[in-house]
Design an enzyme around this catalytic site. Structure first.
Site: not given
Ligand code: GLN
Length: 548
Positions: A382, A509, A511
């Site tokens: 990001c 994102h 993650e």
């Protein structure tokens, strides 16, 4: 019909209520039960997304664009189910909807009160999570019993049992059993007080999970059982574990899932536990030998919880490759000019995570450039993608002073900018791009190879984008836009640099979607490249020894 487990906490905050609830979720799922989870948060923010990560840690984003408490990340990672914005409710949201209904005239001249209106709203939100295809809803009540803010939640969950029936609800209370070195023994008094406090709200716990640093004697369990009026088997000791992944096993060995299943009447061979998947994971966790050092260049590095999912995703990627990822926290503002090498040279890989605002961004841009020039594997997330694009624009394309408009509103080259739906640059941004968006990957690109697919969905939380006006110039200089948003085919979602071992970034994102036993491909790619770098360096050290 779904059954409900309510998890409350006493004595102190930070005892690991979220991890205890998640571990129970994992155990119940391993017994073949269909589980979902939810967090009730007593704070007044309507939107956890507005909280400062310094204070409250990461904002976890769900597929449907919910900005939620970081505990939802633990839930998703442990139970391996995608949750929703409704899986998190704050006091602020609950009051807002009650006030909205009052304005609409729904209460027909009644006095609107905490009981029954707020408590009804809480119960309704919990009840909605119980669906046909869900056997157990685990509801974690944030905060600690005794807090002023928690009272309506406790009242709501107390009433809940009456409404859905005794066998359909289990109250689990997490406490702390400290060891007092001066007395040479563990103390149960804080647990007793905490249970008394819970009872003063009308809730008698069915299970007490006791956190403690060291194992305590069986006699102590009997004492807690007697004084707190729970069965001995329902006193579960949760001793500090070597890693969070051990917790489900520790709790299983203590019989937590047995007692919860018995209380909720999930009996019989059908509910036999199969923990083999989790045990394999633990084997991999414990077998990880090769150490890779990954630097996280962040703004909130003093509170690592601000990057919780990034850290977890790095660890997962390590487990998948027999590597133990050691994180080096690097304050972005400290990465400047000449000093960059000193901070970054010793690393095997770098992550430039997301963030908001201007502080630390120059350091992230410097780190991106240093990684690019020195072949250090680097993953941008990001804001990290923004930093990498800005570095590339300034130092490869030659656009001096290029920047993101978020950082420099008067930059001559706003390579990262605010855009409207037609991808025109606009002056003021409205809402964020939130939740899951599908991207189409460039066939044959490094990113497409890592994913092994050409259409991928990732979660987003940002306002600024790569400015399409500069895309051709970036590409002509060698940057590859390896993924674009699928609907418009233009918003840049992934970039990479073919001449570099791993210089990859995404506007999303990723993650949030990594799971312990299913590492995310991009983090996998970073760790693989970092392992190569670390292995390439080790022989050099050996050679030096040989010469000496
Ligand atoms: N601040 C940037 C934006 O709003 C990046 C956000 C992020 O990293 N999550 O676009």
């Amino acid at each position: 019909m779904s059954k409900f487990v309510f998890v409350t906490g006493g004595v102190s905050s930070s005892l690991g209520k979220g991890l205890t609830a998640s571990s129970l979720g994992r155990l119940l799922k391993s017994r073949g039960l269909r589980v979902t989870m939810c967090k009730l948060d007593p704070y007044i923010n309507v939107d956890p997304g507005t909280m400062n990560p310094f204070e409250h840690g990461e904002v976890f984003v769900t597929d449907d664009g919910g900005e939620t408490d970081l505990d939802l990340g633990h839930y998703e990672r442990f139970i391996d189910e995608n949750l929703h914005r409704d899986s998190n409710a704050t006091t602020g949201q609950i009051y807002s909807s009650v006030i909205l209904k009052e304005r609409r005239g729904d209460y027909l001249g009644k006095t609107v009160q905490v009981i029954p209106h707020i408590t009804d709203e809480i119960k309704e939100r919990v009840r909605r999570l119980g669906r046909e295809d869900i056997d157990v809803v685990i509801v974690e009540v944030g905060g600690t019993v005794g807090d002023i803010e928690i009272v309506p939640f406790l009242e709501a969950i107390r009433q809940f049992r009456r409404e859905v029936g005794r066998d359909n609800v289990c109250y689990l209370h997490l406490t702390f059993v400290p060891f007092l070195p001066t007395a040479g023994e563990h103390k149960t008094k804080p647990t007793q007080h905490s249970v008394t406090e819970l009872r003063s709200r009308g809730i008698q716990p069915d299970v007490i999970v006791c956190r403690s640093e060291h194992p305590f004697p069986e006699s102590l369990k009997r004492k807690i059982s007697l004084l707190c009026d729970v069965e001995v088997e329902a006193v579960v000791s949760a001793v500090d574990a070597a890693s969070i992944y051990e917790i489900p096993i520790v709790l299983h060995e203590e019989g937590l899932d047995d007692i919860v299943c018995r209380l909720l009447c999930f009996d019989g061979p059908k509910y036999e536990i199969d923990l083999s998947g989790w045990e394999h994971l633990l084997e991999r966790v414990n077998a990880a030998r090769n150490v890779v050092r990954v630097g996280v260049i962040g703004k909130y590095v003093n509170l690592p919880d601000a990057y919780l999912s990034v850290v977890e995703a790095l660890r997962h990627a390590g487990f998948g490759q027999g590597a133990r990822v050691e994180i080096e926290w690097i304050q972005a503002e400290e990465v400047t000019g000449m000093l960059a090498g000193a901070r970054l040279d010793g690393l095997d890989g770098i992550v430039i995570p997301g963030g908001f605002g201007e502080r630390g961004v120059e350091g992230k841009i410097t780190a991106a450039g240093y990684a690019r020039e020195h072949g250090i594997p680097c993953l941008g997330l990001c804001l990290g993608l923004h930093a990498m694009v800005v570095d590339f624009a300034r130092n490869v394309v030659g656009l001096a002073g290029a920047n993101s408009r978020e950082v420099d509103p008067v930059t001559p080259y706003a390579v990262i900018d605010l855009m409207n739906e037609q991808l025109e640059v606009i002056e003021k941004g409205g809402t964020m791009r939130l939740g899951a968006y599908v991207a189409r990957l460039k066939p044959g690109s490094q990113v497409a190879q890592l994913y092994g697919e050409e259409t991928v969905s990732e979660r987003h939380r940002h306002r600024y984008e790569v400015n399409p006006r500069y895309r051709t110039r970036l590409e002509e200089s060698g940057l590859v836009c390896s993924g674009v948003e699928s609907k418009d085919n233009r918003l840049v979602e992934f970039i990479e640099l073919p001449s570099h071992p791993f210089w990859v970034a995404t506007q999303a994102h990723p993650e949030f979607k990594s799971r312990p036993d299913r590492p995310h491909p991009l983090f996998g790619g970073l760790v693989a490249a970092a392992l190569e770098r670390s292995e390439a360096r080790t022989p050099r050290l050996l050679d030096l020894n040989a010469v000496g």
